[in-house]
Design an enzyme around this catalytic site. Structure first.
Site, PDB file in Angstrom:
ATOM      1  N   LYS A  69      49.487  28.712 107.284  1.00  0.00           N
ATOM      2  CA  LYS A  69      48.631  29.620 106.517  1.00  0.00           C
ATOM      3  C   LYS A  69      47.550  28.956 105.879  1.00  0.00           C
ATOM      4  CE  LYS A  69      51.591  33.489 105.631  1.00  0.00           C
ATOM      5  NZ  LYS A  69      52.118  34.470 104.728  1.00  0.00           N
ATOM      6  N   ASP A 105      48.687  40.134 103.305  1.00  0.00           N
ATOM      7  CA  ASP A 105      49.897  40.287 102.188  1.00  0.00           C
ATOM      8  C   ASP A 105      49.365  40.538 100.793  1.00  0.00           C
ATOM      9  OD1 ASP A 105      51.759  39.301 103.933  1.00  0.00           O
ATOM     10  OD2 ASP A 105      51.437  37.103 103.670  1.00  0.00           O
ATOM     11  N   GLY A 128      59.680  32.259  92.305  1.00  0.00           N
ATOM     12  CA  GLY A 128      59.101  31.352  93.604  1.00  0.00           C
ATOM     13  C   GLY A 128      57.854  30.960  93.243  1.00  0.00           C
ATOM     14  N   SER A 129      57.606  29.929  94.475  1.00  0.00           N
ATOM     15  CA  SER A 129      56.448  29.154  94.371  1.00  0.00           C
ATOM     16  C   SER A 129      55.811  28.719  95.592  1.00  0.00           C
ATOM     17  CB  SER A 129      56.713  27.790  93.429  1.00  0.00           C
ATOM     18  OG  SER A 129      57.623  27.009  93.943  1.00  0.00           O
ATOM     19  N   GLY A 130      56.316  29.326  96.664  1.00  0.00           N
ATOM     20  CA  GLY A 130      55.614  28.908  97.841  1.00  0.00           C
ATOM     21  C   GLY A 130      54.631  29.641  98.196  1.00  0.00           C
ATOM     22  N   GLY A 131      54.363  29.871  99.649  1.00  0.00           N
ATOM     23  CA  GLY A 131      52.931  30.722 100.091  1.00  0.00           C
ATOM     24  C   GLY A 131      52.830  32.162  99.610  1.00  0.00           C
ATOM     25  N   MET A 132      54.074  32.888  99.801  1.00  0.00           N
ATOM     26  CA  MET A 132      54.126  34.134  99.590  1.00  0.00           C
ATOM     27  C   MET A 132      53.865  34.532  98.084  1.00  0.00           C
ATOM     28  SD  MET A 132      53.767  37.166 100.947  1.00  0.00           S
ATOM     29  CE  MET A 132      54.045  38.810 100.478  1.00  0.00           C
TER      30      MET A 132
END
Length: 269
Positions: A69, A105, A128-132
């Protein structure tokens, strides 16, 4: 599905680990609407070569999943606000050789915040701290939510995400938020399938529970939230809306809620 022919328009997905959900969603609707399109999922270890192929072969649409991404950003010609605001792309449209990127998204989460009429003054906690997580936090910021905490064990990533949007970071979730959002793999089919992303006390204190895990849609968190009588937003809603957004960008056809629901149900069988 039409018989393969030279005039058929191809759309694809590129992912580190591909699934059949997008393939079934798009092809189901191509068939229902009589469109001369076909959708195929691919994996690759050469993202630059793959995007070059999208351009060179006239592939109309390309869905981009992890871990690509961010890597595709320098490979496209134009980046729309939905992708630029979080520096992450999940959709590419090939407009006569010009590659235009967006992030459905973000668009899907923004639409769900609106349709579920969430209070902009509510306290929000995103785990959470990722791409999503970037897409979710970016959507909350764009929608005007001022009170949000990012809960993430990864100190560097969690702090960076929170700082980017002027929010707070803590290392672990705690009770007190009105809206709680899981953007981790906890509850996802596989090794974490039995994990409940937030504890019962945190669920009890919340009014709305949002889990972006798409498969299964009824995660342990969502089941617990329904049992506690909370408003819920599921990952199945997110993945269906983001796919519908991609479908419209690729084909020019805006889907009805009923069409999205049918395709979503078919894609998950």
């Amino acid at each position: 599905m039409p018989i393969l022919n030279k005039d058929m328009t191809l759309c694809i997905s590129l992912a580190g680990r591909s699934s059949n959900i997008g393939t079934r969603f798009h092809n189901y609707l191509y068939d229902e609407l009589g469109l001369n399109f076909i959708y195929k999922a691919f994996t690759t270890d050469d993202i630059a070569g793959a995007i070059g192929g999208v351009r060179a072969l006239g592939i109309r649409g390309c869905s981009v999943s992890m871990p690509f991404k961010e890597a595709v950003i320098p490979l496209v010609d134009e980046i729309e606000e939905s992708a630029s605001v979080i520096e992450s792309i999940n959709t590419i449209v090939n407009d006569s050789g010009r590659l235009i990127a967006s992030n459905t998204d973000v668009e899907a989460v923004s639409a769900l915040l609106e349709s579920h009429e969430l209070d902009r003054d509510a306290a929000v906690m995103v785990q959470g701290s990722g791409g999503m997580a970037r897409a979710v936090v970016g959507a909350f910021r764009s929608a005007g939510f001022g009170d949000l905490t990012v809960a993430a064990r990864n100190e560097s990533a969690g702090s960076a995400l929170a700082d980017k949007y002027g929010y707070r970071h803590i290392s672990a979730p705690a009770p007190g938020a009105d809206i709680i959002v899981n953007v981790t793999p906890l509850g996802m089919s596989g090794a974490d399938a039995d994990a409940q992303a937030f504890d019962d006390a945190t669920i009890a204190a919340a009014a709305t529970v949002f889990d972006v895990v798409a498969f299964p849609s009824e995660t342990p968190l969502i089941v617990a939230a329904r049992t506690a009588g909370k408003q819920v937003i599921t990952g199945a809603e997110v993945i269906a809306l983001q796919a519908a957004g991609q479908f419209e960008k690729y084909t020019g056809v805006a889907l009805t809620a009923e069409q999205v629901a049918r395709a979503s149900d078919f894609s998950r069988r």
